[in-house]
Design a protein around this motif. Structure first.
Motif, short mmCIF file in Angstrom:
data_model
loop_
_atom_site.label_atom_id
_atom_site.label_comp_id
_atom_site.label_asym_id
_atom_site.label_seq_id
_atom_site.Cartn_x
_atom_site.Cartn_y
_atom_site.Cartn_z
N UNK A 94 0.83 -1.21 0.00
CA UNK A 94 0.00 0.00 0.00
C UNK A 94 0.86 1.26 0.00
N UNK A 95 1.97 1.22 0.72
CA UNK A 95 2.86 2.39 0.74
C UNK A 95 3.51 2.58 -0.62
N UNK A 96 3.88 1.49 -1.29
CA UNK A 96 4.41 1.59 -2.66
C UNK A 96 3.40 2.28 -3.57
N UNK A 97 2.16 1.82 -3.50
CA UNK A 97 1.12 2.38 -4.35
C UNK A 97 0.88 3.85 -4.01
N UNK A 98 0.91 4.18 -2.73
CA UNK A 98 0.67 5.56 -2.31
C UNK A 98 1.73 6.50 -2.90
N UNK A 99 2.98 6.06 -2.89
CA UNK A 99 4.04 6.89 -3.45
C UNK A 99 3.83 7.12 -4.95
N UNK A 100 3.55 6.05 -5.68
CA UNK A 100 3.36 6.16 -7.11
C UNK A 100 2.12 6.99 -7.45
N UNK A 101 1.02 6.73 -6.74
CA UNK A 101 -0.22 7.44 -7.00
C UNK A 101 -0.11 8.91 -6.63
N UNK A 102 0.63 9.22 -5.58
CA UNK A 102 0.78 10.64 -5.22
C UNK A 102 1.57 11.41 -6.27
N UNK A 103 2.51 10.74 -6.95
CA UNK A 103 3.23 11.39 -8.04
C UNK A 103 2.27 11.76 -9.16
N UNK A 104 1.32 10.87 -9.45
CA UNK A 104 0.32 11.15 -10.49
C UNK A 104 -0.65 12.24 -10.03
#
Length: 246
Positions: A94-104
């Motif tokens: 979930x933290x991996x996804x949060x980092x990538x999604x926050x960049x978008x």
């Protein structure tokens, strides 16, 4: 005290509370339509406390809620593995996804660009920060992101960030706000697409210049941005700045 400075015993001085760096993410968006690749940069308003007037890439703080946002496609196994490895004991999908999604998300908020895929059916994204994606029936696409760098603000400052940097092509932009308006946050002005050497000559922090060079090196070695690139990390260790590659 007759103009003399008071000396406060060390035991009486207030202890400085270490500031833990906050997760953040930034995106280097590359336009490859011309003779040489160009990256998107924007100038931070002078009203900002952190790096006022400096040119930066779109990016900002990662929110935990970002990790629960659905995507049209997930991170590549290699990029996910690199993020998990880099996180160490605090790693989670979930933290991996949060980092990538926050960049978008930050790229939309600061530059008005939607990285993702348009769908015919209604898109369900419950968080209000993603309402503009819902209106356009766009789901963010994590598969287009390449994780390639990390930089942690050194101790001592009142604001610290642990920033992960991603690369993606402009081709992944599914929609955009009118170019003149930029993003809804209005945090960046003078948005511009510049060749790498020209971007490196802007008024930018040294770490930003270094990241530009690292991104240029990744593209030179891997022009199609296929998964599997190495990751470089910058941090202060044992009192000095170090560069680590894995």
């Amino acid at each position: 005290m007759n103009g003399q400075s008071a000396i406060i015993p060390a035991a009486s001085r207030p202890a400085l509370i270490p500031v833990r760096p906050r997760d953040a993410a930034s995106l280097l968006l590359v336009d490859r339509s011309g003779r040489e690749p160009r990256i998107l940069m924007g100038k931070r308003h002078m009203r900002h406390v952190f790096m006022p007037g400096k040119f930066v890439f779109p990016g900002g703080r990662t929110e935990a809620a970002d990790g629960r946002v659905p995507a049209s496609a997930e991170l590549s196994p290699q990029d996910q593995a690199n993020l998990l490895t880099d996180m160490g004991s605090r790693s989670s999908l979930q933290r991996c996804r949060a980092l990538a999604l926050s960049a978008i998300r930050e790229t939309y908020e600061e530059a008005g660009l939607f990285l993702g895929r348009r769908h015919l059916e209604t898109v369900s994204l419950s968080h209000p920060d993603w309402s503009a994606f819902v209106e356009r029936k766009i789901l963010p696409d994590l598969s287009v992101l390449r994780y390639f760098a990390r930089a942690t603000t050194p101790p001592g400052g009142s604001r610290r960030f642990d920033t992960r940097f991603f690369l993606a092509f402009r081709d992944a932009v599914a929609d955009a706000l009118p170019e003149a308006t930029g993003g809804p946050s209005q945090e960046l002005e003078e948005l511009c697409w510049l060749p790498f050497p020209e971007a490196a000559r802007l008024d930018i922090p040294e770490i930003t210049r270094t990241i530009i060079r690292d991104a240029e090196a990744v593209l030179a070695e891997n022009p199609a941005l296929e998964p599997g690139n190495s990751v470089v990390r910058y941090r202060k260790k044992y009192g000095r700045f170090v560069r680590e590659v894995f």
